[in-house]
Design a protein around this motif. Structure first.
Motif, PDB file in Angstrom:
ATOM      1  N   MET A   1     -12.160   7.411   9.480  1.00 32.88           N
ATOM      2  CA  MET A   1     -12.924   8.442  10.381  1.00 32.88           C
ATOM      3  C   MET A   1     -13.854   9.246   9.665  1.00 32.88           C
ATOM      4  SD  MET A   1     -11.199  10.077  13.636  1.00 32.88           S
ATOM      5  CE  MET A   1     -10.201  11.416  12.816  1.00 32.88           C
ATOM      6  N   SER A   2     -13.274   9.937   8.664  1.00 32.12           N
ATOM      7  CA  SER A   2     -14.163  10.975   7.883  1.00 32.12           C
ATOM      8  C   SER A   2     -15.398  10.143   7.416  1.00 32.12           C
ATOM      9  CB  SER A   2     -13.536  11.409   6.660  1.00 32.12           C
ATOM     10  OG  SER A   2     -12.853  10.110   5.822  1.00 32.12           O
TER      11      SER A   2
ATOM     12  N   HIS B   1     -15.867  15.475   0.902  1.00 28.64           N
ATOM     13  CA  HIS B   1     -17.360  15.454   1.151  1.00 28.64           C
ATOM     14  C   HIS B   1     -17.656  16.549   2.589  1.00 28.64           C
ATOM     15  CE1 HIS B   1     -16.710  13.650   5.136  1.00 28.64           C
ATOM     16  NE2 HIS B   1     -16.135  12.663   4.161  1.00 28.64           N
TER      17      HIS B   1
ATOM     18  N   HIS C   1     -14.747  17.651   4.850  1.00 30.02           N
ATOM     19  CA  HIS C   1     -13.542  16.933   4.517  1.00 30.02           C
ATOM     20  C   HIS C   1     -13.276  17.240   3.045  1.00 30.02           C
ATOM     21  CE1 HIS C   1     -10.969  13.117   4.713  1.00 30.02           C
ATOM     22  NE2 HIS C   1     -10.355  14.057   3.798  1.00 30.02           N
TER      23      HIS C   1
ATOM     24  N   ARG D   1     -20.518  16.983   5.068  1.00 31.11           N
ATOM     25  CA  ARG D   1     -21.606  16.537   5.776  1.00 31.11           C
ATOM     26  C   ARG D   1     -22.145  17.303   6.633  1.00 31.11           C
ATOM     27  NH1 ARG D   1     -19.076  10.977   6.300  1.00 31.11           N
ATOM     28  NH2 ARG D   1     -19.387  10.154   4.205  1.00 31.11           N
ATOM     29  N   TYR D   2     -23.536  17.687   6.272  1.00 33.51           N
ATOM     30  CA  TYR D   2     -24.484  18.572   7.154  1.00 33.51           C
ATOM     31  C   TYR D   2     -25.546  17.660   7.855  1.00 33.51           C
ATOM     32  CZ  TYR D   2     -27.944  21.600   8.478  1.00 33.51           C
ATOM     33  OH  TYR D   2     -28.999  22.226   9.414  1.00 33.51           O
TER      34      TYR D   2
ATOM     35  N   GLY E   1     -24.864  14.634   8.823  1.00 34.95           N
ATOM     36  CA  GLY E   1     -24.864  13.167   8.341  1.00 34.95           C
ATOM     37  C   GLY E   1     -24.814  13.395   7.118  1.00 34.95           C
TER      38      GLY E   1
ATOM     39  N   LEU F   1     -33.560  14.852   3.335  1.00 34.03           N
ATOM     40  CA  LEU F   1     -32.779  15.822   3.498  1.00 34.03           C
ATOM     41  C   LEU F   1     -33.168  17.124   4.172  1.00 34.03           C
ATOM     42  CD1 LEU F   1     -29.748  16.549   3.152  1.00 34.03           C
ATOM     43  CD2 LEU F   1     -30.450  17.945   1.310  1.00 34.03           C
ATOM     44  N   PHE F   2     -32.759  17.470   5.279  1.00 36.51           N
ATOM     45  CA  PHE F   2     -33.037  18.690   6.194  1.00 36.51           C
ATOM     46  C   PHE F   2     -34.322  18.973   6.843  1.00 36.51           C
ATOM     47  CE2 PHE F   2     -29.721  20.288   2.744  1.00 36.51           C
ATOM     48  CZ  PHE F   2     -28.961  19.978   3.443  1.00 36.51           C
TER      49      PHE F   2
ATOM     50  N   THR G   1     -31.179  10.857  10.187  1.00 37.42           N
ATOM     51  CA  THR G   1     -31.127  11.088   8.902  1.00 37.42           C
ATOM     52  C   THR G   1     -31.854  10.266   7.899  1.00 37.42           C
ATOM     53  OG1 THR G   1     -29.328   9.520   8.774  1.00 37.42           O
ATOM     54  CG2 THR G   1     -28.704  11.727   9.227  1.00 37.42           C
TER      55      THR G   1
ATOM     56  N   GLU H   1      -9.761  19.037   7.047  1.00 37.44           N
ATOM     57  CA  GLU H   1     -10.675  18.126   7.521  1.00 37.44           C
ATOM     58  C   GLU H   1     -11.277  18.977   8.870  1.00 37.44           C
ATOM     59  OE1 GLU H   1     -11.480  14.028   9.284  1.00 37.44           O
ATOM     60  OE2 GLU H   1      -9.933  14.241   8.058  1.00 37.44           O
TER      61      GLU H   1
ATOM     62  N   ILE I   1     -23.727  17.051   1.559  1.00 43.01           N
ATOM     63  CA  ILE I   1     -24.557  18.372   0.820  1.00 43.01           C
ATOM     64  C   ILE I   1     -23.771  18.331  -0.794  1.00 43.01           C
ATOM     65  CG2 ILE I   1     -25.004  19.470   2.688  1.00 43.01           C
ATOM     66  CD1 ILE I   1     -22.563  21.649   1.790  1.00 43.01           C
TER      67      ILE I   1
ATOM     68  N   HIS J   1      -5.036  13.374   8.465  1.00 44.82           N
ATOM     69  CA  HIS J   1      -5.938  13.966   9.299  1.00 44.82           C
ATOM     70  C   HIS J   1      -5.397  14.205  10.852  1.00 44.82           C
ATOM     71  CE1 HIS J   1      -7.092  10.178  10.038  1.00 44.82           C
ATOM     72  NE2 HIS J   1      -7.526   9.686   8.658  1.00 44.82           N
TER      73      HIS J   1
ATOM     74  N   PRO K   1     -23.341   8.300  10.604  1.00 48.50           N
ATOM     75  CA  PRO K   1     -24.065   9.176  10.979  1.00 48.50           C
ATOM     76  C   PRO K   1     -24.479   9.377  12.437  1.00 48.50           C
ATOM     77  CG  PRO K   1     -25.034   8.272   9.109  1.00 48.50           C
ATOM     78  CD  PRO K   1     -23.846   7.403   9.343  1.00 48.50           C
ATOM     79  N   VAL K   2     -24.323  10.618  12.901  1.00 45.03           N
ATOM     80  CA  VAL K   2     -24.682  10.834  14.393  1.00 45.03           C
ATOM     81  C   VAL K   2     -25.877  10.621  14.922  1.00 45.03           C
ATOM     82  CG1 VAL K   2     -23.925  12.496  16.309  1.00 45.03           C
ATOM     83  CG2 VAL K   2     -22.795  12.391  14.083  1.00 45.03           C
TER      84      VAL K   2
ATOM     85  N   THR L   1      -7.096  16.769  13.136  1.00 43.64           N
ATOM     86  CA  THR L   1      -8.169  16.685  13.730  1.00 43.64           C
ATOM     87  C   THR L   1      -8.089  16.576  15.101  1.00 43.64           C
ATOM     88  OG1 THR L   1      -8.488  14.663  13.353  1.00 43.64           O
ATOM     89  CG2 THR L   1      -9.648  16.100  11.931  1.00 43.64           C
TER      90      THR L   1
ATOM     91  N   ASP M   1     -19.673  18.573   8.857  1.00 41.78           N
ATOM     92  CA  ASP M   1     -18.386  17.741   8.912  1.00 41.78           C
ATOM     93  C   ASP M   1     -17.593  18.070   7.472  1.00 41.78           C
ATOM     94  OD1 ASP M   1     -16.327  15.984   9.156  1.00 41.78           O
ATOM     95  OD2 ASP M   1     -17.543  14.327   8.627  1.00 41.78           O
TER      96      ASP M   1
END
Ligand SMILES: Nc1ncnc2c1ncn2[C@@H]1O[C@H](COP(=O)(O)OP(=O)(O)OP(=O)(O)O)[C@@H](O)[C@H]1O
Ligand SMILES: [Mg+2]
Lengths: 280, 309, 354
Positions: free
Chosen positions: C1-2, A88, A31, A90-91, A93, C16-17, C12, A47, A96, A14, C6-7, A17, A29
């Protein structure tokens, strides 16, 4: 696989990135470790972080998997038989692709505009109101439709014929209608797969302006073959390339950076060649 | 004429084609190949026209013999008894209409839901269903009657319009399934993708995009099926049987009673030695053909409205 | 890193959503989810019901026929006499009548049907009309510009119209038009050439020939429609290749086009055969309903479908079983023919697409 690492591959998987930069505004995110259509490995090691209120462009030669990556982001690929995915997406965090996530829900939040304009065979109004009905919207539909059409820079052209069929519009108008349809529900992310490829330069320019405007409110990811377009509108650009060294035709991400850096100072030789137009 | 011009233009110039015999480029019936070709052309034309003679004959006879007897009275009165004058086939028109309507109620929802499934799936089940539907199209109509006799008449203990409607719906079903599936598949996949891409559930995609777009094609299929069912006789002879009375009696719909239909009336009256009945049979045939044609034309008009791919 | 945490900005912890349900955007509501699931299940169920329906039809007829199968056995199929009073039941004569009339009608209907299909698919009519118009220099006038195509479409629709007329109307027409029309000719033939087996009886009313004529008309549209499809879907390049070699229209038809379309045409003919076997009313009205096995075209005969149509309305419980047995035989015959036809057409379509 990791033992016979092809030379094309980024050193640590990666490296593509962005260098150290704050990661707290990443909405999607992505990946992708490996992505298969049946036994065909279409994409690997890609990624891409998609940041809030930015435009992220995917460029690369035909068949390198740009559309595939994009369609991964709202699970449109689930419609393809034999689609398999490792990694993965991530939406906010949340993965999905995790067990128990409803792809239908994902697509409500991550909308899509397709390469070919594809309005429904109903009136212009109903086309735009489609998403509202879909979401069971109870409020003032006419208002939302007007706002969406204005945002898509189409309102003035169609305000007198909202009851005409969406198919009666010109190609460029149809594409803007599709954009209006997609933004009427205010999804957070908008995926656009070569939205201008069927349009003439003037319509293309309008859509580009539109995208820049929309990026204030939405987060946009776009696939394009037009390097100038990516340069003009995108904040970030990812370059994908095809790896044929393992016998297949597997796409992967070569370089990802701020558009400015990527176009002015590409790091990877492939990117350099592609941007200088040295690939056939 | 053209050759004259050429000759004039070439006057004075040495003819580059001198010595070439052009006669064998001309079309001549004296050459066997050309002659055979022309004869075969004629033969197919003649055969095709000959195939249409019965159609014209039927139409002319219907208009002539049926038109003569057709009147408001014939359309609104009950069938006459033997040697009785006057009369009509009003109850048969009602019977045919009601049975076809009930058959639509059975077969159309059934057929469309099946078609929705077929249009969405390409698995083994779908293949078997499609095969079954194709088998049903070639299914002798009398066997639909035999089936309704076994399943409804024997079970309910008597001939009824319900049994007739069941038989007709078995005959309509495959047409509805196959044409609706085609119509749904004709909906451009881009539209389907657009809906799914916006987060429509399967049911929403079907109800909000696929069916509204495919509806002209589906209705065409339904009308074709109606046209076929309205003219069917064999499955009705021993399911709905026949009746000399109105379906609507004492303010009640007698769905479980034997019921008249135009087709069975024609069959019964055609074999009778009475002039009045035979005349009525022709008039009823004219009405039946008109009904069937209307259904066909409605179907064609609808299919003309189908969206282009 | 991946797998970065979670930000913080986006909570979260909530489902979800829900975090950012916009003003409009919602995850599918409970109602929508339930409707979707129910709708999908319903469609699936109805698809299965179609299969079950076919199975149920076969099972229902078979079950009703089983008592008769037990008592009568295979003798039912080989017996020639049907006499309810004497209690002897055999349907060989009806089987013979069914197949005999269908085969004859098929021969007649195929000749006309395929000819019409060729006529319609090769653009003979439009070419002829265009030629005629050109003679009078009218071919480019706005009124006549589309005339050739329109005429051709009209002709196609007229042929399709043949299929729209209900069979009982054909029966009526047969009784009052065809029989009176052909009777003198048939009787003359019988008088002149009575030694030919086909003409060995006279036509006293209903009989094989009128039934065959009407049946042929009824199956003609099927043959034409399927054959025309087969001819039209022959790739143009094959056609062009033949013309390019200097073949005349018919030479190329016989040499390449018909062979290429032959499977499709054959499949259409087999399907038409299935239709003819199952056709009831026209035969019940025209064939004479007499159980005999004769070659003569003018003698009355009977068919399985007509037998059912004539006897079911007044059948007692015992007869119903026997008639169900006859229905089962008819079902078996038509099933075999229809499956064969569908199979041939399927193969033809596969060959085309390759
Ligand atoms: N539905 C599918 N089934 C199987 N293979 C697919 C499918 N869609 C795409 N592919 C394959 O995946 C690879 C990537 O395709 P993709 O459409 O993503 O390319 P792309 O980069 O978008 O190309 P283009 O610029 O031409 O649109 C190609 O080799 C393609 O053949
Ligand atoms: Mg693409």
């Amino acid at each position: 696989m990791s033992t016979a690492m092809p030379p094309l591959r980024p050193a640590n998987g990666h490296a593509a990135t962005l260098p150290a930069e704050k990661r707290d505004d990443i909405v999607v995110d992505c990946h992708i470790r490996e992505l298969y259509y049946g036994s065909f490995k279409a994409v690997r090691d890609t990624e891409i972080p998609i940041r809030k209120n930015s435009i992220t462009a995917f460029i690369g030669p035909s068949g390198c998997g740009k559309s595939t990556v994009l369609r991964c982001l709202n699970r449109m690929n689930d419609l393809v038989r034999g689609f398999r995915f490792e990694g993965h997406v991530r939406y906010r965090g949340r993965d999905i692709y995790a067990h128990g996530i409803d792809p239908v829900a994902v697509r409500r939040f991550i909308g899509m505009v397709f390469q070919q304009p594809n309005p429904f065979a109903t009136s212009i109004f109903n086309n735009v109101a489609f998403g509202l009905r879909l979401n069971g919207f109870k409020g003032d539909r006419a208002d939302k439709v007007e706002k969406a059409l204005r945002a898509a820079a189409l309102w003035d052209e169609v305000k007198d014929k909202l009851n005409k069929s969406g198919l009666s519009l010109s190609g460029g108008q149809q594409q803007r209608l599709c954009i209006a349809r997609a933004i009427a529900t205010e999804p957070e992310v908008l995926l656009m797969d070569e939205p201008c490829s069927a349009l003439d330069p003037i319509a293309t320019r309008r859509i580009e302006e539109l995208m820049t405007e929309l990026s204030q409110k939405f987060t946009i990811a776009i696939v394009t073959h037009n390097l100038q377009q990516a340069q003009r509108v995108a904040d970030y650009t990812g370059f994908l390339y095809v790896d044929t060294t393992q016998g297949g035709r597997t796409g992967y991400l070569v370089e990802f950076n701020h558009s400015k850096h990527l176009f002015e100072d590409p790091q990877h030789p492939h990117t350099q060649q592609y941007i200088r137009g040295e690939f056939s | 004429m053209a050759t004259n011009v050429v000759e004039r233009n070439l006057a004075g110039v040495e003819d580059p084609f001198a010595g070439v015999d052009f006669s064998h480029l001309e079309r001549s019936l004296r050459r066997p190949r050309t002659l055979i070709d022309a004869l075969l052309n004629l033969a197919t034309a003649a055969l095709t026209m000959l195939a249409l003679v019965p159609l014209f004959s039927v139409v002319v006879m219907l208009l002539w013999r049926g038109g003569k007897r057709l009147s408001i009275a014939a359309l609104t009165s009950l069938p006459p008894g033997p040697l009785e004058a006057g009369g009509g086939f009003g109850n048969a028109i009602v019977g045919t209409t009601v049975m076809v309507a009930v058959a639509i109620l059975f077969s159309v929802p059934f057929g469309i839901l099946t078609a929705v499934y077929l249009a969405q799936s390409n698995n083994k089940v779908a293949e078997v269903v499609r095969f079954c539907a194709k088998l049903l199209t070639g299914f002798p109509s009398i066997l639909a009657g035999v089936f309704a006799y076994g399943a409804v008449v024997l079970a309910t203990g008597g001939f009824s319009s319900l049994a007739g409607a069941v038989a007709l719906s078995v005959l309509m079903l495959p047409t509805v399934i196959l044409t609706s599936e085609d119509a749904i598949r004709m909906v451009p996949s881009r539209m389907k993708e657009a809906a799914i891409g916006m987060g429509a559930t399967t049911a929403q995609t079907v109800w909000m995009v696929l069916l509204p777009t495919a509806i002209p094609g589906i209705l065409t299929g339904v009308m074709l099926a109606v046209a076929r069912a309205a003219g069917e006789t064999a499955p009705l002879i021993f399911t709905a049987l026949f009746s000399n009375y109105w379906l609507w009696q004492h303010g009640q719909m007698k769905l479980m009673q034997p019921t008249a239909s135009l087709a069975v009336l024609i069959y019964n009256f055609a074999g009778m030695p009475f002039k009045n009945q035979v005349e009525l049979a022709w008039a009823a045939a004219l009405v039946l053909v008109l009904m069937v044609l209307c259904a066909n034309l409605a179907g064609q008009a609808l299919s003309a409205r189908q969206v282009q791919r | 890193m991946s797998s970065a945490a979670p930000v913080a900005e986006f909570p979260t912890s909530s489902p979800l959503f829900d975090a950012r349900a916009g003003e409009v955007t919602q995850a599918p509501s409970r109602g929508q989810r339930i409707f979707d699931a129910v709708f999908r299940k319903t469609c699936h169920t109805f698809a299965w019901l179609t299969i079950l329906l076919v199975g149920f039809i076969v099972a229902r007829i078979t079950a009703a026929a089983i008592p008769a199968i037990h008592t009568l056995g295979l003798g039912f199929v080989t017996g020639r006499v049907w006499d309810a009073n004497a209690g002897t039941y055999g349907i060989l004569a009806q089987i013979w009548g069914t197949i005999y009339t269908s085969v004859l009608a098929l021969m007649l209907g195929s000749i006309f049907g395929v000819a019409a299909a060729i006529f319609l698919s090769e653009g003979f009519l439009s070419a002829a009309v265009f030629g005629a118009l050109k003679k009078f220099n009218l071919h480019l006038k706005p009124v006549t510009l589309r005339l050739p195509d329109q005429l051709e479409r009209l002709l196609k629709e007229l042929i399709e119209l043949l299929a729209a007329i209900p069979s009982v109307v054909y029966g009526l027409w047969g009784i009052f038009v065809v029989i009176p029309l052909i009777r003198p000719w048939c009787n003359w033939l019988h008088a002149q050439m009575g030694w030919v087996p086909f003409f060995s009886t006279d036509l006293s009313g209903p009989g094989v020939l009128p039934a065959v004529l009407v049946l042929a008309i009824m199956i003609l549209p099927t043959v034409t429609a399927i054959s025309r499809d087969a001819l039209v879907s022959v790739p143009p390049k094959i056609r062009m290749a033949a013309y390019g070699l200097g073949a005349t229209r018919w030479e190329s038809l016989f040499a390449v086009i018909l062979p290429a379309a032959s499977r499709g045409i054959f499949g259409g003919i087999v399907l038409a055969f299935g239709r003819a076997l199952g056709e009831t009313m026209a035969l019940a009205m025209l064939v004479g309903n007499s159980n005999q096995i004769k070659l003569s075209l003018f003698s009355p005969a009977n068919t399985l479908a007509a037998l059912l149509a004539n006897n079911f309305p007044e059948a007692g419980p015992k007869e119903v079983g026997i008639l169900m047995y006859a229905a089962l035989v008819l079902l078996a015959i038509t099933l075999v023919v229809n499956v064969a036809g569908a199979f041939i057409l399927h193969r033809a379509a596969l060959m085309q697409s390759e």
